[in-house]
Design an enzyme around this catalytic site. Structure first.
Site, PDB file in Angstrom:
ATOM      1  N   ARG A 237      39.790  42.170  39.781  1.00  0.00           N
ATOM      2  CA  ARG A 237      38.363  42.253  40.371  1.00  0.00           C
ATOM      3  C   ARG A 237      37.622  43.331  39.760  1.00  0.00           C
ATOM      4  O   ARG A 237      38.148  44.531  39.686  1.00  0.00           O
ATOM      5  CB  ARG A 237      38.040  41.874  41.844  1.00  0.00           C
ATOM      6  CG  ARG A 237      38.431  40.697  42.469  1.00  0.00           C
ATOM      7  CD  ARG A 237      37.469  39.526  41.961  1.00  0.00           C
ATOM      8  NE  ARG A 237      37.599  38.277  42.316  1.00  0.00           N
ATOM      9  CZ  ARG A 237      38.410  37.115  42.015  1.00  0.00           C
ATOM     10  NH1 ARG A 237      39.014  37.415  40.833  1.00  0.00           N
ATOM     11  NH2 ARG A 237      38.434  36.409  42.567  1.00  0.00           N
ATOM     12  N   GLU A 266      28.535  40.479  37.524  1.00  0.00           N
ATOM     13  CA  GLU A 266      28.866  39.578  36.745  1.00  0.00           C
ATOM     14  C   GLU A 266      27.942  38.391  36.596  1.00  0.00           C
ATOM     15  O   GLU A 266      27.329  38.196  37.523  1.00  0.00           O
ATOM     16  CB  GLU A 266      30.379  38.660  36.795  1.00  0.00           C
ATOM     17  CG  GLU A 266      31.557  39.835  36.684  1.00  0.00           C
ATOM     18  CD  GLU A 266      32.774  39.065  36.846  1.00  0.00           C
ATOM     19  OE1 GLU A 266      32.925  38.029  37.120  1.00  0.00           O
ATOM     20  OE2 GLU A 266      33.864  39.737  36.712  1.00  0.00           O
ATOM     21  N   HIS A 285      35.460  36.814  32.223  1.00  0.00           N
ATOM     22  CA  HIS A 285      36.122  36.562  33.318  1.00  0.00           C
ATOM     23  C   HIS A 285      36.744  35.054  32.989  1.00  0.00           C
ATOM     24  O   HIS A 285      36.526  33.855  33.620  1.00  0.00           O
ATOM     25  CB  HIS A 285      35.063  36.042  34.644  1.00  0.00           C
ATOM     26  CG  HIS A 285      36.089  36.470  36.045  1.00  0.00           C
ATOM     27  ND1 HIS A 285      35.470  36.880  37.186  1.00  0.00           N
ATOM     28  CD2 HIS A 285      37.054  35.971  36.249  1.00  0.00           C
ATOM     29  CE1 HIS A 285      36.072  36.726  38.153  1.00  0.00           C
ATOM     30  NE2 HIS A 285      37.473  36.314  37.655  1.00  0.00           N
TER      31      HIS A 285
END
Length: 326
Positions: A237, A266, A285
């Site tokens: 993360r 993000e 991601h």
């Protein structure tokens, strides 16, 4: 009477058909302003929720007095207030197993891409700048035989260790909240304190969850411990890392490169300093982003949700305390 289920993630036709057989389904197919408005309107009658990438806080969930279960299409659960869910006896489930191998693949892809400077050199070719054999200024570094340091030895950490140990002959160091004798035996891995791992590993890979204890775990002090030839990989993360400190470490040559699939915010801003650095490989991601894995995750989430709504314990229940209170 069928239970009311709200989806805030599109599913394949077979999974949608399965849900429709057993529940009344409302699909919110876009979490823009209009989608969030529709979600708020649907919550008062919802018994179950299924989706990902949306922070479900108390302000939202207070709108859902009949809510019994949330099925997250993810392994991370940092978008949920577990204490709140326990107080309301709302069952939260996730999809921890089906994405392990694919996410480890992504981690090793970043290891290879950063070490061999694949993105930088592919862009050089694409720009028409390959006019002669490359020299030392563009050389990368080997992966085989180098020391792989893994911070967080859960499922994904083990899968990464397997690839490094058996595939590339890498000595494995790891740091976790406790020693893992089985991991040590299988991969000839050695436990290290965080500071020792940072000083000794050629590749430092984060595979741990975001919690109150891990947020900001890696900052300026930790990057200062790493060697100039070390490469930093994050598939966990973004908020586990102080991004400003990472940028400075890269600029100052405290570390050689970084491969990043996750970020503090993000999507990553188009003007992020990270994108100005040639020694950064940044991906959006994509840890679990394959057709096969995403479908398996969605199938697992549907299984979890339908089990919970039928009064059964979901296979991947996160908050057992809520189940005990039933």
């Amino acid at each position: 009477m069928k239970k009311q289920v709200v989806l805030y993630k599109k599913l394949s036709a077979p999974l949608m058909a399965r849900l429709h057989e057993q529940a009344q389904v409302t699909l919110i197919d876009n979490l823009n302003a209009e989608g969030l408005k529709l979600l708020r309107e649907a919550l008062p009658s919802a018994h179950g929720l299924l989706g990902a990438s949306l922070k479900l806080d108390a302000e939202l969930l207070d709108l859902a007095p009949h809510l019994k279960a949330i099925a997250s299409v993810s392994v991370g659960v940092d978008n949920y207030d577990i204490d709140y869910l326990n107080r309301r006896q709302i069952l939260l489930s996730n999809t921890p197993d089906v994405l392990t191998e694919t996410t480890a693949d992504t981690g090793f892809a970043l290891i290879l891409a950063t070490a061999r400077r694949l993105v930088e050199l592919a862009n050089l070719v694409r720009a028409g700048q390959w006019s002669r054999n490359i020299g030392p200024a563009h050389f990368g570094s080997d992966v085989h035989g180098k020391t792989l340091g893994i911070i967080g030895m859960g499922r994904i950490g083990e899968a990464l260790a397997q690839r490094g140990h058996f595939g590339f002959g890498m000595p494995i160091l790891y740091h976790s909240h406790s020693a893992k004798p089985a991991v040590e035996q299988r991969f000839n891995a050695q436990y290290r304190s965080l500071s020792d791992l940072l000083q000794q590993a050629d590749f430092v890979c984060l595979t741990l969850p975001l919690t109150a204890e891990t947020e900001g775990l890696i900052g300026a002090e930790q990057f200062a411990l790493m060697r100039p030839e070390s490469i930093f990989i994050n598939i966990s993360r973004g908020k586990v890392v102080d991004e400003t400190a990472l940028i400075e470490a890269l600029r100052q040559g405290q570390i050689r490169a970084a491969g990043l699939d996750v970020f503090e915010r993000e999507p990553l801003a188009h003007d992020s300093p990270l994108l100005q650095l040639n020694n950064v490989v940044a991906t959006p991601h994509i840890g679990s982003a394959t057709h096969e894995t995403r479908e398996a995750m969605a199938r697992c989430a549907v299984d979890n949700l339908l089990a919970a709504l039928a009064g059964e314990r979901p296979a991947n229940l996160v908050n057992g305390q809520a189940w005990k209170a039933h």
